[in-house]
Every structure is written in C-alpha cells, then in structure tokens.
Design a protein around this motif. Structure first.
Motif, PDB file in Angstrom:
ATOM      1  N   ILE A   1      33.422 -54.714   4.626  1.00 52.20           N
ATOM      2  CA  ILE A   1      32.413 -53.558   4.555  1.00 52.20           C
ATOM      3  C   ILE A   1      32.518 -53.129   6.055  1.00 52.20           C
ATOM      4  N   LEU A   2      32.166 -51.715   6.068  1.00 50.61           N
ATOM      5  CA  LEU A   2      32.486 -50.942   7.136  1.00 50.61           C
ATOM      6  C   LEU A   2      31.446 -49.817   7.023  1.00 50.61           C
ATOM      7  N   LYS A   3      30.811 -49.609   8.222  1.00 48.80           N
ATOM      8  CA  LYS A   3      29.971 -48.290   8.399  1.00 48.80           C
ATOM      9  C   LYS A   3      30.692 -47.257   8.357  1.00 48.80           C
ATOM     10  N   VAL A   4      30.528 -45.885   7.863  1.00 47.44           N
ATOM     11  CA  VAL A   4      31.318 -44.859   7.947  1.00 47.44           C
ATOM     12  C   VAL A   4      30.216 -43.735   7.879  1.00 47.44           C
ATOM     13  N   ARG A   5      29.767 -43.319   9.014  1.00 46.62           N
ATOM     14  CA  ARG A   5      28.721 -42.168   9.200  1.00 46.62           C
ATOM     15  C   ARG A   5      27.354 -42.801   8.708  1.00 46.62           C
ATOM     16  N   ASP A   6      26.787 -42.209   7.930  1.00 49.92           N
ATOM     17  CA  ASP A   6      25.511 -42.533   7.211  1.00 49.92           C
ATOM     18  C   ASP A   6      25.718 -43.491   5.886  1.00 49.92           C
ATOM     19  N   LYS A   7      26.964 -43.802   5.504  1.00 50.03           N
ATOM     20  CA  LYS A   7      27.269 -44.423   4.449  1.00 50.03           C
ATOM     21  C   LYS A   7      28.115 -45.693   4.645  1.00 50.03           C
ATOM     22  N   THR A   8      28.378 -46.566   3.395  1.00 51.27           N
ATOM     23  CA  THR A   8      29.030 -47.830   3.951  1.00 51.27           C
ATOM     24  C   THR A   8      30.121 -47.796   3.116  1.00 51.27           C
ATOM     25  N   LEU A   9      31.315 -48.150   3.706  1.00 48.85           N
ATOM     26  CA  LEU A   9      32.566 -48.416   2.820  1.00 48.85           C
ATOM     27  C   LEU A   9      32.675 -49.599   2.400  1.00 48.85           C
ATOM     28  N   LYS A  10      33.064 -49.865   1.175  1.00 50.67           N
ATOM     29  CA  LYS A  10      33.244 -51.428   0.510  1.00 50.67           C
ATOM     30  C   LYS A  10      34.700 -51.301  -0.011  1.00 50.67           C
TER      31      LYS A  10
ATOM     32  N   GLU B   1      34.751 -48.428  -2.653  1.00 52.59           N
ATOM     33  CA  GLU B   1      33.621 -47.778  -2.922  1.00 52.59           C
ATOM     34  C   GLU B   1      32.901 -47.080  -1.526  1.00 52.59           C
ATOM     35  N   MET B   2      32.321 -46.107  -1.713  1.00 54.01           N
ATOM     36  CA  MET B   2      31.871 -45.159  -0.643  1.00 54.01           C
ATOM     37  C   MET B   2      30.479 -45.214  -1.181  1.00 54.01           C
ATOM     38  N   LEU B   3      29.249 -46.125  -0.483  1.00 51.85           N
ATOM     39  CA  LEU B   3      28.125 -46.339  -1.210  1.00 51.85           C
ATOM     40  C   LEU B   3      26.887 -45.571  -0.113  1.00 51.85           C
ATOM     41  N   GLY B   4      26.149 -45.201  -0.629  1.00 53.56           N
ATOM     42  CA  GLY B   4      24.896 -44.304   0.216  1.00 53.56           C
ATOM     43  C   GLY B   4      23.812 -45.703   0.566  1.00 53.56           C
TER      44      GLY B   4
END
Length: 222
Positions: free
Chosen positions: A189-198, A131-134
């Motif tokens: 869980i990783l920070k990717v730019r202004d979003k979060t990769l799960k 999931e790429m979450l806002g």
C-alpha cells in the motif's frame, strides 16, 4: 575333585560358552551380511531403475520450471493514465489483464492472471490485483490492524526499489500472510498524491512473480 580341579572345569565351561556365543553372533552377522549382499545382487536392476526414474522426474520438474520462466519474457507493461499517477510496471507475457479505468473514485481496478482473467465472481485468487483508491492511506492501513494483531499478517515498511530517492515518494507498508478470508499473499500500500495505490497478489503461487517482476519495476508519480 579338589577345588583347583573345580575351578579349572568352571573356567573351561565359561570359555567354551563364550566361544559358542561368539560363533553364533558371528554366524548371525555373516548371515545378515550375506542376505544383504544377496538382496542387493538380486534387486540391483530394480534399484538402478528406481534411481533413474527419480532422477528423470527431478530433471523434468526443473526443465518445466525453466521453460515456464522463459515463457514469461519478454514482459508486458501496464501504464495507467497520468491522472492516476502514471502507475507503471511489468508483468509476465503469459498473463492476461482486465483493467477498469472509467471510475473516477477508483481510477484503477485491475485484474491480472495467467492465460485469461476469470470473472470477478469466480472466487479466483488472482495472480495480481491493482487498485487506485480514493480512500486515505491511513484508513486503508487501519483496516488491516486487526489481522496484524491476530498474527495473521506481518506488516513492514516498504517502498518500490525504483522509487527510492524520488522526490515526494513516501514510505508505504507491506502486509504478508492471510490478506483476506482463505487467501494468502502480499499487499503493498502506497500513497500516490491524494489517493492510495494498493497492489497485491492473492496467492502464494505467484509470490515469485510479484517479488521479482512486478514490484522491482513499479514506478509512479507521487
């Protein structure tokens, strides 16, 4: 009879008694040993057959595991759109994937599972979820704090091996244990730019694939 004669008689009786006990003990041991040898002799074929059966079963399990591992390669590759960080990783070719990339607030919502992907209402513990979450990274991490405090989850710092040393790549968090109700697995869980990769597995059965195939191949544009 004088005392000397009495002492001699007593000593004789004691010696005879000890010899008798010794003979009985040795006789009992001899009978036990003979019975054991006879049992082995009578049942040797059965014992050999049982041992061969166990060896064949162990070999069958080992061969099945090797076949399953071989069947997973060559791996498939997933790559998200550039707008979602170009998230890329490999996964077993025996898995199917369903990925929704149409939601602007959740650019990646992926389900991966052996053979075919069960419906989202099936209650299945998926082999892999992406999931790429806002939502902000810190908010998502905070949502797991209660499980960590209860001891249901173990938290540890994590960054994918291929992202080590990449400019702007930030250290993330990995949770292992009871990731949700009735589901044990691992969540990264990783920070990717202004979003979060799960990215996570919902079942321990797929932990080896998660650790040895998916995570080692994971890359993205931070």
């Amino acid at each position: 009879m004088n005392r000397k004669d009495q002492s001699g008689s007593t000593l004789f009786i004691v010696v005879v008694s000890l010899l008798g006990i010794g003979l009985l003990a040795s006789g009992g041991f001899g009978f036990w040993a003979y019975s054991g040898r006879q049992d082995y002799k009578d049942n040797v074929d059965l014992k050999v057959a049982a041992a061969v059966k166990i060896a064949k079963e162990d070999q069958a399990v080992e061969l099945t595991k090797k076949f399953e591992d071989l069947a997973k390669s060559p791996y498939k590759t997933y790559q998200s759109p550039a707008t979602a960080g170009s998230v890329t990783f490999t996964y077993p070719k025996t898995w199917s994937a369903y990925v929704d990339e149409t939601n602007a607030s959740q650019p990646i919502n992926g389900y991966f599972h052996p053979n075919q992907v069960p419906g989202t209402n099936s209650g299945t513990s998926y082999a892999l979820r992406v999931e790429m979450l806002g939502s902000d990274y810190s908010q998502i991490i905070k949502s797991y704090e209660s499980l960590v405090k209860k001891g249901d989850l173990i938290a540890s710092p994590y960054i994918p091996p291929k992202m080590v040393g990449v400019p702007n790549a930030q250290l993330g968090t990995r949770f292992d244990g009871l990731i949700s109700q009735n589901k044990s697995g691992s969540v990264v869980i990783l920070k990717v730019r202004d979003k979060t990769l799960k990215i996570y597995t919902e079942a321990t059965d797929f932990m080896a694939d998660f650790n040895n195939i998916v995570l080692p191949s994971l890359v993205y544009i931070p």
